[in-house]
Design a protein around this motif. Sequence first.
Motif, PDB file in Angstrom:
ATOM      1  N   HIS A 159       0.661  -1.393   0.028  1.00  0.00           N
ATOM      2  CA  HIS A 159      -0.123  -0.232   0.074  1.00  0.00           C
ATOM      3  C   HIS A 159       1.284   1.468  -0.217  1.00  0.00           C
ATOM      4  O   HIS A 159       2.092   1.502   0.743  1.00  0.00           O
ATOM      5  CB  HIS A 159      -1.194   0.093   1.002  1.00  0.00           C
ATOM      6  N   ALA A 160       0.586   2.384  -0.184  1.00  0.00           N
ATOM      7  CA  ALA A 160       1.346   3.728  -0.211  1.00  0.00           C
ATOM      8  C   ALA A 160       0.534   4.795   0.321  1.00  0.00           C
ATOM      9  O   ALA A 160      -0.908   4.176   0.379  1.00  0.00           O
ATOM     10  CB  ALA A 160       1.539   4.056  -2.232  1.00  0.00           C
ATOM     11  N   GLY A 161       1.004   5.277   0.534  1.00  0.00           N
ATOM     12  CA  GLY A 161       0.392   6.002   2.132  1.00  0.00           C
ATOM     13  C   GLY A 161       1.224   7.345   2.046  1.00  0.00           C
ATOM     14  O   GLY A 161       2.869   7.427   1.494  1.00  0.00           O
ATOM     15  N   LEU A 162       0.217   8.457   2.981  1.00  0.00           N
ATOM     16  CA  LEU A 162       1.205   9.925   2.569  1.00  0.00           C
ATOM     17  C   LEU A 162       0.500  10.643   4.333  1.00  0.00           C
ATOM     18  O   LEU A 162      -0.139  10.293   4.747  1.00  0.00           O
ATOM     19  CB  LEU A 162       0.574  10.869   1.560  1.00  0.00           C
ATOM     20  N   LEU A 163       1.865  11.196   4.973  1.00  0.00           N
ATOM     21  CA  LEU A 163       1.282  11.826   6.560  1.00  0.00           C
ATOM     22  C   LEU A 163       2.055  13.166   5.988  1.00  0.00           C
ATOM     23  O   LEU A 163       3.046  13.069   6.018  1.00  0.00           O
ATOM     24  CB  LEU A 163       2.353  11.027   7.648  1.00  0.00           C
ATOM     25  N   CYS A 164       0.744  13.740   6.276  1.00  0.00           N
ATOM     26  CA  CYS A 164       1.160  14.634   6.035  1.00  0.00           C
ATOM     27  C   CYS A 164       0.924  15.568   7.532  1.00  0.00           C
ATOM     28  O   CYS A 164      -0.086  15.767   8.397  1.00  0.00           O
ATOM     29  CB  CYS A 164      -0.520  15.713   5.274  1.00  0.00           C
ATOM     30  N   HIS A 165       1.733  16.446   8.131  1.00  0.00           N
ATOM     31  CA  HIS A 165       1.952  17.195   9.476  1.00  0.00           C
ATOM     32  C   HIS A 165       1.937  19.000   8.972  1.00  0.00           C
ATOM     33  O   HIS A 165       2.460  19.358   8.493  1.00  0.00           O
ATOM     34  CB  HIS A 165       3.850  16.954   9.843  1.00  0.00           C
ATOM     35  N   LEU A 199      -0.723  23.952  12.344  1.00  0.00           N
ATOM     36  CA  LEU A 199      -2.093  25.429  12.470  1.00  0.00           C
ATOM     37  C   LEU A 199      -1.202  27.368  13.220  1.00  0.00           C
ATOM     38  O   LEU A 199       0.054  26.948  14.190  1.00  0.00           O
ATOM     39  CB  LEU A 199      -3.308  24.648  13.257  1.00  0.00           C
ATOM     40  N   GLN A 200      -2.297  27.910  12.971  1.00  0.00           N
ATOM     41  CA  GLN A 200      -1.738  28.680  13.383  1.00  0.00           C
ATOM     42  C   GLN A 200      -2.109  28.805  14.495  1.00  0.00           C
ATOM     43  O   GLN A 200      -0.834  30.314  15.082  1.00  0.00           O
ATOM     44  CB  GLN A 200      -2.434  30.416  12.244  1.00  0.00           C
ATOM     45  N   ASN A 201      -2.486  28.269  15.287  1.00  0.00           N
ATOM     46  CA  ASN A 201      -2.039  28.560  17.032  1.00  0.00           C
ATOM     47  C   ASN A 201      -1.650  27.504  18.056  1.00  0.00           C
ATOM     48  O   ASN A 201      -1.561  27.565  19.150  1.00  0.00           O
ATOM     49  CB  ASN A 201      -4.291  28.136  17.085  1.00  0.00           C
ATOM     50  N   GLY A 202      -0.831  27.165  17.065  1.00  0.00           N
ATOM     51  CA  GLY A 202       0.243  26.167  17.603  1.00  0.00           C
ATOM     52  C   GLY A 202       0.063  25.296  18.135  1.00  0.00           C
ATOM     53  O   GLY A 202       0.484  23.588  18.421  1.00  0.00           O
ATOM     54  N   SER A 203      -1.422  24.176  17.302  1.00  0.00           N
ATOM     55  CA  SER A 203      -1.847  23.020  16.972  1.00  0.00           C
ATOM     56  C   SER A 203      -1.325  22.269  16.001  1.00  0.00           C
ATOM     57  O   SER A 203      -0.550  22.878  15.175  1.00  0.00           O
ATOM     58  CB  SER A 203      -3.099  22.688  17.568  1.00  0.00           C
ATOM     59  N   ALA A 204      -1.643  21.020  15.448  1.00  0.00           N
ATOM     60  CA  ALA A 204      -0.808  20.783  14.854  1.00  0.00           C
ATOM     61  C   ALA A 204      -1.760  19.664  14.387  1.00  0.00           C
ATOM     62  O   ALA A 204      -2.398  18.748  15.627  1.00  0.00           O
ATOM     63  CB  ALA A 204       0.279  20.350  14.567  1.00  0.00           C
ATOM     64  N   GLN A 205      -2.179  19.260  13.077  1.00  0.00           N
ATOM     65  CA  GLN A 205      -2.788  17.972  12.697  1.00  0.00           C
ATOM     66  C   GLN A 205      -2.238  16.461  11.932  1.00  0.00           C
ATOM     67  O   GLN A 205      -1.046  17.284  11.046  1.00  0.00           O
ATOM     68  CB  GLN A 205      -4.083  18.025  11.844  1.00  0.00           C
ATOM     69  N   HIS A 245       6.435  17.703  17.428  1.00  0.00           N
ATOM     70  CA  HIS A 245       7.653  17.801  15.697  1.00  0.00           C
ATOM     71  C   HIS A 245       7.438  16.555  15.555  1.00  0.00           C
ATOM     72  O   HIS A 245       8.298  15.583  16.439  1.00  0.00           O
ATOM     73  CB  HIS A 245       8.518  18.673  15.935  1.00  0.00           C
ATOM     74  N   ILE A 246       7.673  15.605  14.620  1.00  0.00           N
ATOM     75  CA  ILE A 246       7.760  14.610  13.635  1.00  0.00           C
ATOM     76  C   ILE A 246       9.632  14.578  13.230  1.00  0.00           C
ATOM     77  O   ILE A 246       9.876  15.593  12.019  1.00  0.00           O
ATOM     78  CB  ILE A 246       7.072  14.155  12.628  1.00  0.00           C
ATOM     79  N   CYS A 247      10.324  14.120  13.527  1.00  0.00           N
ATOM     80  CA  CYS A 247      12.172  13.979  12.901  1.00  0.00           C
ATOM     81  C   CYS A 247      12.405  13.237  12.160  1.00  0.00           C
ATOM     82  O   CYS A 247      12.783  13.682  11.587  1.00  0.00           O
ATOM     83  CB  CYS A 247      12.542  13.422  14.657  1.00  0.00           C
ATOM     84  N   ALA A 248      11.537  11.984  12.333  1.00  0.00           N
ATOM     85  CA  ALA A 248      11.482  11.070  11.037  1.00  0.00           C
ATOM     86  C   ALA A 248      10.756   9.439  11.329  1.00  0.00           C
ATOM     87  O   ALA A 248       9.857   9.909  12.219  1.00  0.00           O
ATOM     88  CB  ALA A 248      12.832  10.177  11.652  1.00  0.00           C
ATOM     89  N   SER A 249      10.506   9.660   9.658  1.00  0.00           N
ATOM     90  CA  SER A 249       9.607   7.914  10.430  1.00  0.00           C
ATOM     91  C   SER A 249      10.203   7.124   9.370  1.00  0.00           C
ATOM     92  O   SER A 249      10.689   7.082   8.644  1.00  0.00           O
ATOM     93  CB  SER A 249       8.537   8.664   9.325  1.00  0.00           C
ATOM     94  N   VAL A 282       5.325  15.836   4.767  1.00  0.00           N
ATOM     95  CA  VAL A 282       4.985  15.365   4.279  1.00  0.00           C
ATOM     96  C   VAL A 282       5.759  13.754   4.473  1.00  0.00           C
ATOM     97  O   VAL A 282       7.217  14.406   4.739  1.00  0.00           O
ATOM     98  CB  VAL A 282       4.201  14.786   2.787  1.00  0.00           C
ATOM     99  N   PHE A 283       5.517  12.531   5.288  1.00  0.00           N
ATOM    100  CA  PHE A 283       6.470  11.617   5.306  1.00  0.00           C
ATOM    101  C   PHE A 283       5.895  10.084   4.495  1.00  0.00           C
ATOM    102  O   PHE A 283       4.699   9.918   4.613  1.00  0.00           O
ATOM    103  CB  PHE A 283       6.197  11.775   6.555  1.00  0.00           C
ATOM    104  N   VAL A 284       6.505   9.723   3.407  1.00  0.00           N
ATOM    105  CA  VAL A 284       5.894   8.858   2.906  1.00  0.00           C
ATOM    106  C   VAL A 284       6.222   7.090   4.002  1.00  0.00           C
ATOM    107  O   VAL A 284       7.248   7.011   4.366  1.00  0.00           O
ATOM    108  CB  VAL A 284       6.977   8.292   1.828  1.00  0.00           C
ATOM    109  N   VAL A 285       5.166   6.607   4.042  1.00  0.00           N
ATOM    110  CA  VAL A 285       4.798   6.011   4.676  1.00  0.00           C
ATOM    111  C   VAL A 285       4.013   4.607   3.089  1.00  0.00           C
ATOM    112  O   VAL A 285       3.226   4.459   3.244  1.00  0.00           O
ATOM    113  CB  VAL A 285       3.711   5.704   5.394  1.00  0.00           C
ATOM    114  N   ASP A 286       4.962   3.871   3.420  1.00  0.00           N
ATOM    115  CA  ASP A 286       4.648   2.302   2.343  1.00  0.00           C
ATOM    116  C   ASP A 286       4.955   1.166   2.644  1.00  0.00           C
ATOM    117  O   ASP A 286       5.812   0.935   3.971  1.00  0.00           O
ATOM    118  CB  ASP A 286       5.732   2.111   1.126  1.00  0.00           C
ATOM    119  N   TYR A 287       3.899   0.117   3.002  1.00  0.00           N
ATOM    120  CA  TYR A 287       3.501  -0.459   3.998  1.00  0.00           C
ATOM    121  C   TYR A 287       3.284  -1.700   3.480  1.00  0.00           C
ATOM    122  O   TYR A 287       2.408  -1.768   2.498  1.00  0.00           O
ATOM    123  CB  TYR A 287       2.771   0.038   4.537  1.00  0.00           C
TER     124      TYR A 287
END
Length: 419
Positions: A16-22, A25-31, A58-62, A375-380
């Motif tokens: 499967h091919a996936g993409l994790l998007c980090h 947001l402007q208020n300091g939160s994140a999705q 903060h995502i350092c690595a995947s 973005v972080f590629v997640v092929d799984y």
Amino acid sequence: MERPSSSICRVSGDHHAGLLCHYLLQNGSAQYVFLDIYEGCYVGVNQYRSFHAEMNAHICASCNGLILITLPSANGLSYHTYDLFAKQCVSLPQPQITRRSIGTALAFDGQCYQVVRVFRVEAKSVTANNPLASSEEDDWLEMEIFSSETGMWSHYCPLIRLPPELPKLSTAPLFANGAIHWEVGGYLLMCNLSQRNCKLIRLPNHSPNWTWHTMTFGQCLWESEGLVHYCYSNIEGIHTWALLKGQDHGSCPDYSSCDIASFEWTLVLSIKHETLISRNPDVFRRLESLVHTVKHETLLSHRADAFTKLEQNRYYFSLLNWKPYFISPCGYSSVLKVIYLRLPGVIVSYDPSTQILSEICTFECPNLDFHCCSVFVVDYHLQGESRMEDAGSSRGKKELVHLPLADMIVQKNSSESCK
């Protein structure tokens, strides 16, 4: 938080091919939005693997579906691993070295994982404890390694002299072929953890004289067909090199300092910006009106109807005013054989065989700060995996996902976020 786990099991199955998007947001939160990608361009939002954090984790690595997250703490930074598939967040013990690292990486073989922090250390500090090291002024390499098997951090100081600090880009580290790879000052730092062996390899675009013509505007690393690849964009276009094994050396780039006998790269792809634009004119014309923005106070409202009052915001963009720094390579899918590129307000996939761009998702980037979305590629590979698509997306329709997602802004599920 749970205690570090010594083993995580991955069941092999379909690709499967996936993409994790980090998205910050402007208020300091994140999705963190997980996108299932079909055939390179059809996108479905995987709500099961997406989550929202009240503060920016903060995502350092995947690596293989495991992500390494840092959060601010009283002692500097705290480290956490989050399994996208098991939805399990684990807090690591506080590291012993408190000073700021120059890079952090994650190695995960499907069962056990290691976290590696890289530091610069002055020569006199190394020579004091190791008589084999010279006392020259150059900085040396120091590492702190966490192992999920032992649950502890350990210290490692290989006798590697680091290059002088140069302009550094945010390049995600790569774990491939049993080794971790970083970009450090125009070099590739390769470290085999099991053998405790480190090596510095000069990158193909390295130049001792940094000018507009030698500057790199975006870069990333990936593994394909057993070889480590390095992709970057510069004033001319996008270029991809493969790190060769053995004595099979390719042609040397036009740098006077290049030693052909020691050059370890071969060029596998090069496309000029002009060619990319001419082959995909509709994609670049759509940049003028592609991105939607929301008022700052609306983002902070946390109302269910926060995204019912969208405002169009046109970029002052023209093909004649195209800038090379508008494009940033950010990953590669070994399943779909495409390169992911980040443009102002849009993530696209690039098929090297057809030279065609396909739009994956759009995102709001206030003040043209298109680095607010990474973005972080997640092929799984999972057996019997059920794809949980968003109701607004379908494999049969070529529709774009727009970030940030409204339903994730109002979502407050602390059990799925690291705090």
